[in-house]
Design an enzyme around this catalytic site. Sequence first.
Site, short mmCIF file in Angstrom:
data_model
loop_
_atom_site.label_atom_id
_atom_site.label_comp_id
_atom_site.label_asym_id
_atom_site.label_seq_id
_atom_site.Cartn_x
_atom_site.Cartn_y
_atom_site.Cartn_z
N SER A 151 4.76 -0.10 -4.89
CA SER A 151 6.20 0.00 -4.63
C SER A 151 6.94 0.29 -5.94
CB SER A 151 6.69 -1.27 -3.94
OG SER A 151 8.02 -1.14 -3.51
N ASP A 321 3.89 3.02 6.55
CA ASP A 321 4.95 2.72 5.57
C ASP A 321 6.06 3.75 5.73
OD1 ASP A 321 6.56 2.22 3.38
OD2 ASP A 321 4.96 2.37 1.90
N HIS A 354 5.23 -1.06 4.75
CA HIS A 354 5.27 -1.02 3.28
C HIS A 354 4.56 -2.22 2.66
CE1 HIS A 354 6.69 0.17 -0.62
NE2 HIS A 354 7.35 -0.96 -0.80
#
Length: 381
Positions: A151, A321, A354
Amino acid sequence: MESIGVVAPHTMHFAEPLRLQSGSVLGNYQLVVETYGELNAARSNAVLVCHALNASHHVAGVYADDPRSTGWWDNMVGPGKPLDTNRFFVIGVNNLGSCFGSTGPMSIDPATGTPYGARFPVVTVEDWVHAQARVADAFGIERFAAVMGGSLGGMQALAWSLLYPERVAHCIDIASTPKLSAQNIAFNEVARSAILSDPDFHGGDYYAHGVKPRRGLRVARMIGHITYLSDDDMAEKFGRALRRADGALDAYNFNFDVEFEVESYLRYQGDKFADYFDANTYLLITRALDYFDPAKAFNGNLSAALAHTKAKYLVASFTTDWRFAPARSREIVKALLDNRRSVSYAEIDAPHGHDAFLLDDARYHNLVRAYYERIAEEVGA
């Protein structure tokens, strides 16, 4: 596989001023760091793990005074784990502007003797990388065997390969993106607005008032958390289940209290987040996310931005995601291939959205493990 066990952070102090991308200058700042494993004599087995929005330097292990304080990537980092601390020296750094001990809004401003609050300068991903480079210097590490993150951490890993191409052998970029989409910036803006409109925010100086903008933080976290999960995952976990034990369809309260399990879950996540996180830090980190765009200086051409990189890359994404969709990772891969860089790419079929980068998925972990085996052979770890 065993845990790395009890760990302890330590604080590194830096007297040399750090000029930020905004033009502001930070002097006499500190960064909180944790390390795992042993640095070899050649200092060639060091791996930097960069954290995401609400994480910190505490990557793995537990603290002696709190057996529940497991590091945020403990399933990834440790003895015999994909990033094996029997072979690698792993560093976790708490970024500037955070609320876990590094210099940030909660720190005392030497000019006023009070917390910086909203006066703390806006920081960027690039600023964090430059600060992390000073940590590497302090350890005598000229080149990382790998810089890794998921991320926002993946953005930092990518930035490392751009800003310090000679100092990164491998860049491991997971569930990340080369820039935020308009939709992602919009999510961040709504979350920030929830904080800024909280009456307890007091223009960012809520410390002096002895309060915390909990309501705004709760809503910000709830918004963010929705984007970290996939629709299928939420359907499987919660569906339309009522919070009532019998789940009867006629059990509605006909008011605005919590009715559904998913509502209860989001409120719990929001309350927990408001207990430990700082609102000013949330504003800073989401803005750093917004600003990250290495292609901006190259008229939006990511291939041109990555032209001078020298690292080898592992890029991984997850099918469900939608916050940082696989297409965003493929943009990075294409730009690297345009420059004939060595890049391995995996799009992992996982239902968890995610947040999949944080979870113990066998295919995902085997991929990372195999890649680190390759790195270990290169550095003799």
